[in-house]
Motif scaffolding. Structure first.
Motif, short mmCIF file in Angstrom:
data_model
loop_
_atom_site.label_atom_id
_atom_site.label_comp_id
_atom_site.label_asym_id
_atom_site.label_seq_id
_atom_site.Cartn_x
_atom_site.Cartn_y
_atom_site.Cartn_z
N VAL A 295 0.83 -1.20 0.00
CA VAL A 295 0.00 0.00 0.00
C VAL A 295 0.86 1.26 0.00
N HIS A 296 1.94 1.25 0.76
CA HIS A 296 2.79 2.45 0.81
C HIS A 296 3.47 2.71 -0.54
N THR A 297 3.72 1.65 -1.32
CA THR A 297 4.29 1.81 -2.65
C THR A 297 3.27 2.42 -3.60
N VAL A 298 2.03 1.99 -3.48
CA VAL A 298 0.95 2.58 -4.28
C VAL A 298 0.84 4.06 -3.98
N ALA A 299 0.89 4.41 -2.70
CA ALA A 299 0.81 5.83 -2.31
C ALA A 299 1.96 6.62 -2.91
N ALA A 300 3.17 6.05 -2.84
CA ALA A 300 4.34 6.75 -3.36
C ALA A 300 4.26 6.93 -4.87
N ARG A 301 3.63 5.96 -5.57
CA ARG A 301 3.46 6.08 -7.02
C ARG A 301 2.65 7.32 -7.37
N TRP A 302 1.82 7.77 -6.44
CA TRP A 302 0.96 8.93 -6.69
C TRP A 302 1.42 10.16 -5.92
N GLY A 303 2.70 10.17 -5.54
CA GLY A 303 3.28 11.37 -4.96
C GLY A 303 2.99 11.58 -3.49
N ILE A 304 2.51 10.53 -2.79
CA ILE A 304 2.21 10.66 -1.36
C ILE A 304 3.28 9.88 -0.59
N ARG A 305 4.18 10.59 0.06
CA ARG A 305 5.33 9.95 0.70
C ARG A 305 4.97 9.24 2.00
N SER A 306 4.10 9.83 2.79
CA SER A 306 3.79 9.30 4.12
C SER A 306 2.64 8.30 4.05
N ALA A 307 2.91 7.06 4.49
CA ALA A 307 1.87 6.03 4.50
C ALA A 307 0.73 6.41 5.44
N SER A 308 1.07 7.01 6.58
CA SER A 308 0.02 7.37 7.54
C SER A 308 -0.85 8.50 6.99
N ASP A 309 -0.23 9.47 6.31
CA ASP A 309 -1.01 10.54 5.69
C ASP A 309 -1.94 9.98 4.62
N PHE A 310 -1.44 9.01 3.86
CA PHE A 310 -2.24 8.40 2.81
C PHE A 310 -3.44 7.68 3.41
N THR A 311 -3.20 6.88 4.44
CA THR A 311 -4.30 6.13 5.07
C THR A 311 -5.35 7.08 5.62
#
Length: 334
Positions: A295-311
């Protein structure tokens, strides 16, 4: 969803070409259509009606379209027709000009004048499949353009590029419209039609070096469209922020914010970027081919570095965590 789809495969073989001819005669200005593949014709088309503007992405076996002077006298909808070639080759004879067109070429024709369009340089694939042409047609009333017919006449039948500048923006809009038609609602059609007309006007004015003929409102809407396209192309960059966007488009930060405030969406620039990133990540999470991607890799693919921010942002937007959404999407797909 906007638009209606047609496939010749849904029609008996012997009736396919005639059915296609009748469909096209209702879509575009009347013309004489013929094809060497009429006995076993194949075509797919989506007709997207955006108010007075009709867009029709299509793929078909090589076909000839001839509109002669008699047909013009009998029926003239007083429209311009734009063709974007995506695959294969086409030749056009119009207003005394003859040329050939390949992928990402554009041309403009006038229904008040005869034309002859036919396939050229189309070969079967290496696998032996029959040849076909792909592209997008656009028909719109002449009265929608803020340019005089005399000026537009200078561009009729000319091969114009859809690879750079406003031409590339127009090409991206038309191909994106086809891809997203299943997710758009009928209420979106009038606004999208207005955006398309603005893009057409800006593209033609640029080709004619007549940008001064465009209204301030048209300039504003085209600028917003160009900015949104830039954002979509750079969503993977975590440094994509309003100041960066303003600099890239040679406008002030305050003007960028004002453009979005006046666009009617009710979203700030940052909120629109966030929404586009979350929507892209949600598509990836539902994609079976990416079910092992963290999931954190998916977030990073879309320019979102922080996994917690993404969640946190994902749950706020969709009421469910990214992991729960992925599990739910996989369960529904089984």
């Amino acid at each position: 969803m906007i638009g209606t789809a047609f496939r010749t495969e849904d029609v008996p073989v012997g009736d396919r070409f005639e059915y296609w001819r009748q469909l096209m005669s209702r879509t575009i200005a009347p013309s004489d259509m013929s094809s060497d593949y009429a006995a076993d014709f194949w075509a797919e088309q989506r007709l997207i009606e955006l108010g007075p503007v009709r867009v029709w992405p299509t793929a078909l076996r090589p076909t000839r379209f001839r509109r002669n002077a008699r047909m013009v006298r009998q029926s003239d909808p007083e429209e311009y027709h734009l063709t974007l070639v995506l695959g294969g080759g086409l030749g056009l004879d119009h207003v005394g000009r003859s040329d050939t067109y390949g992928p990402h070429d554009l041309w403009l024709t006038d229904t008040s004048r005869p034309y002859d369009v036919q396939s050229c340089d189309v070969r079967p694939s290496a696998a032996g499949d029959l040849p076909y042409i792909t592209g997008v047609g656009v028909d719109f009333p002449k009265t929608l353009l803020p340019l005089s017919p005399d000026r537009v006449r200078e561009l009729l039948g000319k091969r114009l590029s859809g690879r750079e500048g406003t031409g590339a923006l127009l090409t991206g809009f038309l191909t994106g419209l086809d891809r997203q038609s299943g997710f758009l609602q009928p209420s979106d059609a009038p606004r999208l039609g207005m955006v398309l007309v603005d893009l057409l006007a800006a593209w033609l004015a640029q080709a004619l070096e007549a940008e001064a003929a465009l209204s301030p409102e048209t300039h504003r809407r085209v600028t917003v469209t160009r900015i949104r396209a830039f954002i979509r192309q750079n969503l993977h960059d975590p440094e994509l922020r309003p100041p960066v966007i303003a600099v890239a488009h040679h406008i002030s930060l305050s003007y960028l914010h004002r453009l979005f405030q006046e666009d009617g969406s009710g979203e700030t620039v940052a909120a629109w970027i966030r929404g586009q990133r979350l929507a892209g990540a949600r598509r990836d999470l539902a994609n079976p081919a990416m079910h092992t991607t963290p999931v954190h890799t998916v977030a990073a693919r879309w320019g979102i570095r922080s996994a917690s921010d993404f969640t946190r942002a994902f749950r706020t937007a969709y009421g469910i965590s990214p992991t729960e959404y992925r599990f739910q999407a996989r369960s529904e797909g089984e």
